[in-house]
Design a protein around this motif. Structure first.
Motif, mmCIF file in Angstrom:
data_model
loop_
_atom_site.group_PDB
_atom_site.id
_atom_site.type_symbol
_atom_site.label_atom_id
_atom_site.label_comp_id
_atom_site.label_asym_id
_atom_site.label_seq_id
_atom_site.Cartn_x
_atom_site.Cartn_y
_atom_site.Cartn_z
ATOM 1 N N PHE A 1 32.684 54.305 -12.523
ATOM 2 C CA PHE A 1 33.742 55.174 -13.055
ATOM 3 C C PHE A 1 33.616 55.341 -14.569
ATOM 4 C CE2 PHE A 1 37.948 55.812 -14.902
ATOM 5 C CZ PHE A 1 38.458 56.852 -14.148
ATOM 6 N N GLY A 2 33.296 54.265 -15.271
ATOM 7 C CA GLY A 2 33.233 54.295 -16.734
ATOM 8 C C GLY A 2 32.163 55.195 -17.306
ATOM 9 N N THR A 3 31.242 55.676 -16.488
ATOM 10 C CA THR A 3 30.175 56.541 -16.996
ATOM 11 C C THR A 3 30.615 57.993 -17.158
ATOM 12 O OG1 THR A 3 29.302 56.999 -14.777
ATOM 13 C CG2 THR A 3 28.397 55.088 -15.942
ATOM 14 N N MET A 4 31.803 58.337 -16.707
ATOM 15 C CA MET A 4 32.255 59.733 -16.775
ATOM 16 C C MET A 4 32.747 60.152 -18.158
ATOM 17 S SD MET A 4 35.929 59.722 -14.788
ATOM 18 C CE MET A 4 36.832 61.047 -15.555
ATOM 19 N N PHE A 5 32.650 59.256 -19.136
ATOM 20 C CA PHE A 5 33.217 59.532 -20.454
ATOM 21 C C PHE A 5 32.163 59.855 -21.508
ATOM 22 C CE2 PHE A 5 36.272 56.841 -18.191
ATOM 23 C CZ PHE A 5 37.323 57.746 -18.132
ATOM 24 N N GLY A 6 31.094 60.493 -21.105
ATOM 25 C CA GLY A 6 30.109 60.995 -22.059
ATOM 26 C C GLY A 6 29.414 59.941 -22.893
ATOM 27 N N GLY A 7 29.109 58.804 -22.297
ATOM 28 C CA GLY A 7 28.370 57.769 -23.023
ATOM 29 C C GLY A 7 29.219 56.887 -23.924
ATOM 30 N N LYS A 8 30.523 57.064 -23.905
ATOM 31 C CA LYS A 8 31.398 56.181 -24.701
ATOM 32 C C LYS A 8 31.316 54.775 -24.120
ATOM 33 C CE LYS A 8 33.736 59.816 -26.527
ATOM 34 N NZ LYS A 8 34.049 60.130 -27.850
ATOM 35 N N PRO A 9 31.343 53.758 -24.963
ATOM 36 C CA PRO A 9 31.330 52.392 -24.427
ATOM 37 C C PRO A 9 32.551 52.140 -23.552
ATOM 38 C CG PRO A 9 31.222 52.382 -26.841
ATOM 39 C CD PRO A 9 31.397 53.801 -26.409
ATOM 40 N N ALA A 10 32.331 51.506 -22.404
ATOM 41 C CA ALA A 10 33.430 51.146 -21.503
ATOM 42 C C ALA A 10 33.583 49.638 -21.504
ATOM 43 C CB ALA A 10 33.153 51.647 -20.093
ATOM 44 N N VAL A 11 34.793 49.200 -21.762
ATOM 45 C CA VAL A 11 35.131 47.783 -21.751
ATOM 46 C C VAL A 11 36.158 47.567 -20.652
ATOM 47 C CG1 VAL A 11 36.940 48.054 -23.489
ATOM 48 C CG2 VAL A 11 35.874 45.837 -23.189
ATOM 49 N N GLY A 12 36.144 46.415 -20.025
ATOM 50 C CA GLY A 12 37.133 46.083 -19.023
ATOM 51 C C GLY A 12 38.169 45.136 -19.587
ATOM 52 N N ILE A 13 39.410 45.325 -19.201
ATOM 53 C CA ILE A 13 40.483 44.421 -19.611
ATOM 54 C C ILE A 13 41.270 44.034 -18.368
ATOM 55 C CG2 ILE A 13 42.511 44.061 -21.053
ATOM 56 C CD1 ILE A 13 41.449 46.244 -22.938
ATOM 57 N N VAL A 14 41.190 42.764 -18.014
ATOM 58 C CA VAL A 14 41.980 42.216 -16.911
ATOM 59 C C VAL A 14 43.298 41.751 -17.512
ATOM 60 C CG1 VAL A 14 42.132 40.433 -15.128
ATOM 61 C CG2 VAL A 14 39.905 41.461 -15.680
#
Length: 149
Positions: A89-102
């Motif tokens: 899912f996180g790849t849909m943002f045009g290469g912006k870094p995706a971080v997860g927060i639990v």
């Protein structure tokens, strides 16, 4: 010349803890309210409504909103049984870094926390933070990451 703080967009299902997390990070009193529309907090945190991830029809709005962000935080409650994030899912943002927060780790078992962490990594989060906006647990590491962004 003023240095602009990096902008982070919070994405996650309703009641995942996005708004509470933003309140904690901006030193505001924790006060739950339902986010009805995109809210920019202190010019560097973008809080999105849960419906934007719960209903695929809003994915376009997420993509447009992400244009103003430097990174995207996928927010997953540790006490939620499932996830709204599809694999990658996180790849849909045009290469912006995706971080997860639990979030909500103060209310969860270790097994629940690890399950949420796994959901986020499958969704494309390069790194995951486990936090509680109530106790502050894990927040120093998240804040350090934000400052280094």
């Amino acid at each position: 010349m003023q240095i602009r703080k990096k902008c982070i967009m919070f994405v996650g299902r309703s009641q995942a803890g996005k708004t509470t997390l933003a309140q904690y990070l901006t030193n505001r009193q924790l006060n739950y309210h339902k986010t009805q529309t995109v809210e920019v907090i202190d010019g560097h945190l973008i809080d999105t409504p849960g419906e934007y991830v719960e209903q695929r029809g809003f994915y376009g709005a997420l993509s447009v909103t992400a244009a103003n962000a430097d990174a995207v935080a996928l927010v997953q409650s540790a006490v939620e049984e499932g996830t709204m994030f599809a694999p990658s899912f996180g790849t849909m943002f045009g290469g912006k870094p995706a971080v997860g927060i639990v979030t909500k780790i103060d209310m969860a078992t270790e097994e629940q926390i690890e399950r949420a962490d796994r959901y986020l990594k499958e969704a494309g989060a390069a790194i995951c933070f486990k936090v509680s906006s109530v106790t502050g647990q894990g927040m120093p590491d998240l804040d350090k990451w934000i400052q280094a962004l």
